[in-house]
Design an enzyme around this catalytic site. Structure first.
Site, PDB file in Angstrom:
ATOM      1  N   TYR A  58     -48.403 -17.621 -30.036  1.00  0.00           N
ATOM      2  CA  TYR A  58     -47.797 -18.655 -31.293  1.00  0.00           C
ATOM      3  C   TYR A  58     -48.614 -18.571 -32.661  1.00  0.00           C
ATOM      4  CZ  TYR A  58     -44.588 -20.248 -27.739  1.00  0.00           C
ATOM      5  OH  TYR A  58     -43.509 -20.046 -27.002  1.00  0.00           O
ATOM      6  N   HIS A 118     -35.112 -26.183 -30.550  1.00  0.00           N
ATOM      7  CA  HIS A 118     -36.105 -25.552 -30.109  1.00  0.00           C
ATOM      8  C   HIS A 118     -37.618 -25.820 -30.558  1.00  0.00           C
ATOM      9  CE1 HIS A 118     -33.204 -22.567 -28.108  1.00  0.00           C
ATOM     10  NE2 HIS A 118     -33.169 -23.618 -27.298  1.00  0.00           N
TER      11      HIS A 118
HETATM   12  P1  OAD Z   1     -31.717 -13.343 -29.470  1.00  0.00           P
HETATM   13  O1  OAD Z   1     -32.704 -12.287 -29.545  1.00  0.00           O
HETATM   14  O2  OAD Z   1     -31.333 -13.463 -28.022  1.00  0.00           O
HETATM   15  O3  OAD Z   1     -30.243 -12.612 -30.118  1.00  0.00           O
HETATM   16  C1  OAD Z   1     -30.422 -12.348 -31.426  1.00  0.00           C
HETATM   17  C2  OAD Z   1     -28.780 -11.852 -31.619  1.00  0.00           C
HETATM   18  O4  OAD Z   1     -29.210 -11.553 -33.085  1.00  0.00           O
HETATM   19  C3  OAD Z   1     -28.540 -10.440 -31.057  1.00  0.00           C
HETATM   20  O5  OAD Z   1     -27.234 -10.738 -30.503  1.00  0.00           O
HETATM   21  C4  OAD Z   1     -28.514  -9.673 -32.215  1.00  0.00           C
HETATM   22  O6  OAD Z   1     -27.458  -8.745 -32.044  1.00  0.00           O
HETATM   23  C5  OAD Z   1     -28.352 -10.386 -33.367  1.00  0.00           C
HETATM   24  N1  OAD Z   1     -28.812  -9.648 -34.401  1.00  0.00           N
HETATM   25  C6  OAD Z   1     -29.736  -9.095 -34.887  1.00  0.00           C
HETATM   26  N2  OAD Z   1     -29.901  -8.965 -35.882  1.00  0.00           N
HETATM   27  C7  OAD Z   1     -28.939  -9.370 -36.567  1.00  0.00           C
HETATM   28  C8  OAD Z   1     -28.798  -9.453 -38.234  1.00  0.00           C
HETATM   29  N3  OAD Z   1     -29.418  -8.840 -38.987  1.00  0.00           N
HETATM   30  N4  OAD Z   1     -27.427 -10.379 -38.381  1.00  0.00           N
HETATM   31  C9  OAD Z   1     -26.817 -10.994 -37.560  1.00  0.00           C
HETATM   32  N5  OAD Z   1     -27.174 -10.776 -36.332  1.00  0.00           N
HETATM   33  C10 OAD Z   1     -28.324 -10.179 -35.954  1.00  0.00           C
HETATM   34  O7  OAD Z   1     -32.075 -14.742 -29.957  1.00  0.00           O
HETATM   35  P2  OAD Z   1     -31.297 -16.098 -29.923  1.00  0.00           P
HETATM   36  O8  OAD Z   1     -30.122 -16.036 -29.497  1.00  0.00           O
HETATM   37  O9  OAD Z   1     -31.801 -16.969 -31.139  1.00  0.00           O
HETATM   38  O10 OAD Z   1     -35.824 -20.062 -27.136  1.00  0.00           O
HETATM   39  O11 OAD Z   1     -32.202 -16.459 -28.872  1.00  0.00           O
HETATM   40  C11 OAD Z   1     -32.042 -17.998 -28.330  1.00  0.00           C
HETATM   41  C12 OAD Z   1     -33.392 -18.473 -27.744  1.00  0.00           C
HETATM   42  O12 OAD Z   1     -33.839 -17.584 -26.573  1.00  0.00           O
HETATM   43  C13 OAD Z   1     -34.701 -18.574 -28.441  1.00  0.00           C
HETATM   44  O13 OAD Z   1     -34.360 -19.874 -29.558  1.00  0.00           O
HETATM   45  C14 OAD Z   1     -35.616 -18.557 -27.817  1.00  0.00           C
HETATM   46  C15 OAD Z   1     -35.316 -17.394 -26.719  1.00  0.00           C
HETATM   47  O14 OAD Z   1     -35.717 -17.532 -25.539  1.00  0.00           O
HETATM   48  C16 OAD Z   1     -36.884 -20.175 -26.765  1.00  0.00           C
HETATM   49  O15 OAD Z   1     -37.791 -19.845 -27.013  1.00  0.00           O
HETATM   50  C17 OAD Z   1     -36.997 -21.740 -26.142  1.00  0.00           C
END
Ligand code: OAD
Length: 277
Positions: A58, A118
């Site tokens: 972190y 989160h």
């Molecule tokens: P992810 O890494 O799972 O997904 C990110 C998404 O953003 C993917 O579907 C990419 O295709 C998309 N992406 C990447 N670049 C982009 C851009 N420039 N514009 C638009 N979209 C883009 O991340 P989260 O869905 O946020 O939790 O993950 C959810 C949670 O999983 C996080 O908060 C974290 C993780 O485990 C904890 O740590 C508790």
């Protein structure tokens, strides 16, 4: 004053909105979960087993967040929320991101409803009594010694006690809370823990007219279920993401592309904003 098309609005954001600021996502190639085991760095048991490793992870993320700047997707969203609220809309921004870029994009703009479900990198809490502190200290991987303080750039919550001077440390170099002299931990919601603000989020999801998801893969619940909750309650649902998310069936509308391009245009068109963000 023109009548607003939508008066009750919920936005949900994920790591994709910060990708163009240089913040690593989780599930993309070279994402955080490709290089780290979730159970080691994002679970209460992982912290119990190896708190040094967790603080190093972190601290690294704090340093990355401090170096990153809000991009045009963050600022377009902040400006849109401000404009919509000024016109009487009730807007909720829920973020899964812990990078503080939404807070920094809002800057001096007032914003009423914001939930970091989160947690955030800008806070730590006492493992004993859960007292929360505004905290931007980072720890190096050399004996846990304090390496940096970037107090000028990571967002700080003025309503919390602030760890302005470096916290005391135990014999392993781990930071201790001023309240109980027990370990401090990052105020991040880890796997197996309850996200923040769920009741307030559900309340607004079940009464909103439009739900807009930006930059999230739709893998992690409860956030991944918010679109379905809003849709079931009668809301229009839209998803802006680089690729089709796991929960794509919950959306009426899907727009694929980078958030810095798709979100400003979408906000302007959908909410008929005066300002082109
Ligand atoms: P992810 O890494 O799972 O997904 C990110 C998404 O953003 C993917 O579907 C990419 O295709 C998309 N992406 C990447 N670049 C982009 C851009 N420039 N514009 C638009 N979209 C883009 O991340 P989260 O869905 O946020 O939790 O993950 C959810 C949670 O999983 C996080 O908060 C974290 C993780 O485990 C904890 O740590 C508790």
């Amino acid at each position: 004053m023109t009548e607003l098309k939508y008066k009750r609005i919920v936005f949900l954001t994920g790591a994709g909105i910060s990708a163009e600021s240089g913040v690593a996502t989780f599930r993309d190639a070279n994402g955080l979960w490709e290089n780290h085991r979730v159970e080691d760095v994002a679970s209460p048991l992982g912290f119990k087993r190896n708190p040094q490793l967790v603080w190093q992870f972190y601290s690294m993320r704090r340093m990355q967040a401090q170096q990153a700047k809000p991009n045009t997707a963050h600022s377009a969203l902040a400006n849109a929320i401000h404009e919509l609220e000024s016109q009487g809309a009730r807007v909720l921004l829920i973020t899964q991101n812990v990078d503080t870029l939404h807070e920094r994009a809002f800057g001096a703009l007032p914003h009423k409803n914001f939930i970091d479900i989160h947690g955030t990198l800008s806070r730590s809490k006492c493992v004993k009594c859960s007292k929360v502190y505004s905290d931007r200290w980072c720890y190096s991987n050399k004996d846990g010694a304090i390496a940096h303080d970037h107090a000028d750039s990571l967002w700080s919550n003025p309503s919390l006690p602030n760890l302005l001077s470096a916290p005391q440390r135990d014999t392993r170099g781990l930071p201790l809370s001023p309240c109980c002299s027990d370990l401090l931990r990052p105020d991040i919601v880890w796997f197996g823990e309850r996200p923040y603000g769920i009741e307030a989020a559900i309340d607004q999801l079940t009464s909103c007219e439009i739900f807009v998801s930006v930059g999230t893969s739709g893998n992690v619940y409860p956030a991944a279920g918010f679109a379905a909750v809003a849709r079931k309650a009668g809301a229009q649902t839209a998803c802006l993401n680089l690729e089709q998310p796991e929960n794509h069936t919950a959306f009426h509308e899907q727009i694929q592309g980078p958030a810095t391009e798709t979100l400003p245009a979408y906000l302007h068109k959908t909410f008929q904003l005066k300002q082109k963000s």
